[in-house]
Design a protein around this motif. Structure first.
Motif, PDB file in Angstrom:
ATOM      1  N   ASP A  36       0.857  -1.177   0.000  1.00 25.71           N
ATOM      2  CA  ASP A  36       0.000   0.000   0.000  1.00 25.71           C
ATOM      3  C   ASP A  36       0.901   1.237   0.000  1.00 25.71           C
ATOM      4  O   ASP A  36       2.104   1.164   0.251  1.00 25.71           O
ATOM      5  CB  ASP A  36      -1.001  -0.008   1.155  1.00 25.71           C
ATOM      6  N   ARG A  37       0.338   2.374  -0.323  1.00 20.89           N
ATOM      7  CA  ARG A  37       1.139   3.589  -0.524  1.00 20.89           C
ATOM      8  C   ARG A  37       1.910   3.991   0.727  1.00 20.89           C
ATOM      9  O   ARG A  37       3.074   4.406   0.653  1.00 20.89           O
ATOM     10  CB  ARG A  37       0.238   4.733  -0.997  1.00 20.89           C
ATOM     11  N   PRO A  72       2.752   2.230 -10.260  1.00 21.72           N
ATOM     12  CA  PRO A  72       1.448   2.255  -9.596  1.00 21.72           C
ATOM     13  C   PRO A  72       0.656   0.985  -9.930  1.00 21.72           C
ATOM     14  O   PRO A  72       0.658   0.520 -11.068  1.00 21.72           O
ATOM     15  CB  PRO A  72       0.769   3.495 -10.190  1.00 21.72           C
ATOM     16  N   ASP A 101      -7.249  -0.757  -4.210  1.00 20.45           N
ATOM     17  CA  ASP A 101      -7.217   0.698  -4.059  1.00 20.45           C
ATOM     18  C   ASP A 101      -6.454   1.326  -5.226  1.00 20.45           C
ATOM     19  O   ASP A 101      -5.972   0.637  -6.104  1.00 20.45           O
ATOM     20  CB  ASP A 101      -6.582   1.091  -2.724  1.00 20.45           C
ATOM     21  N   ASP A 102      -6.368   2.647  -5.196  1.00 19.22           N
ATOM     22  CA  ASP A 102      -5.689   3.376  -6.262  1.00 19.22           C
ATOM     23  C   ASP A 102      -4.308   3.876  -5.850  1.00 19.22           C
ATOM     24  O   ASP A 102      -3.631   4.506  -6.648  1.00 19.22           O
ATOM     25  CB  ASP A 102      -6.541   4.570  -6.708  1.00 19.22           C
ATOM     26  N   GLY A 103      -3.867   3.586  -4.616  1.00 17.38           N
ATOM     27  CA  GLY A 103      -2.603   4.122  -4.148  1.00 17.38           C
ATOM     28  C   GLY A 103      -1.482   3.108  -4.019  1.00 17.38           C
ATOM     29  O   GLY A 103      -0.343   3.485  -3.793  1.00 17.38           O
TER      30      GLY A 103
END
Length: 176
Positions: free
Chosen positions: A5-6, A141, A164-166
């Motif tokens: 995750d980010r 990403p 998710d997008d991160g």
């Protein structure tokens, strides 16, 4: 490949100042897929698993935090934890860092992350070796909905669907 995750990615990686070198074979295709060079950062504590340790993990598997599938472990593999945080344990045949959230399924005899921490963190602190994280990795990403497989020695160690997008996908440059 593996997914972070980010927040965990930013804690463990920083963008490399240079782009791909012209002589780096195969990187053009990875660049086209969105991968960029990043440097590892931080400190880890590692411990090499012994035959004696396997008495605690008789199934040869435990649950990690980056996949719902049990993670195989055997003598000679390294247990790894971030230092000084020591919040989770992961395993590697070559001290590479895997990590993400998960843990939905339980199999009989497979140790939980909590059990692994309770048993091995004191051993790692007493007999482990602190190392500075180093080396360049390629990362891009993640795409929501993509399934990322972590494959070592032709064995799928983890499957992660990106929700998710991160999150980021990291390309490991190890031999195992």
């Amino acid at each position: 490949l593996y997914v972070l995750d980010r927040e965990k990615f930013d804690l463990n990686y920083e963008l490399a100042a240079e782009e791909f070198g012209e002589s780096e074979d195969g990187y053009e295709e990875l660049y086209q897929e969105g991968f960029r060079p990043y440097w590892r950062k931080g400190t880890i504590l590692i411990y090499q698993v012994t035959q004696e340790d396997m008495k605690f993990v008789p199934s040869g598997k435990f649950y990690g935090t980056f996949t719902n599938d049990p993670i195989p472990i055997q003598p000679g593999f390294f247990l790894v934890t971030g230092y000084p945080e020591m919040k989770e344990i992961w395993v590697s045949g070559h001290s590479v860092i895997y990590n993400d959230d998960g843990q939905l399924l339980r199999s009989v005899g497979v140790r939980t992350q909590e059990e692994m921490r309770d048993h091995f963190l004191p051993i790692m602190q007493a007999r482990g070796m602190k190392l500075r994280r180093a080396g360049r990795r390629l990362a891009r990403p993640a795409r929501r909905g993509e399934e990322v497989l972590t494959i070592v020695n032709n064995q799928v160690l983890a499957k992660k669907v990106v929700l998710d997008d991160g999150s980021m996908v990291i390309q490991e440059e190890a031999v195992d």
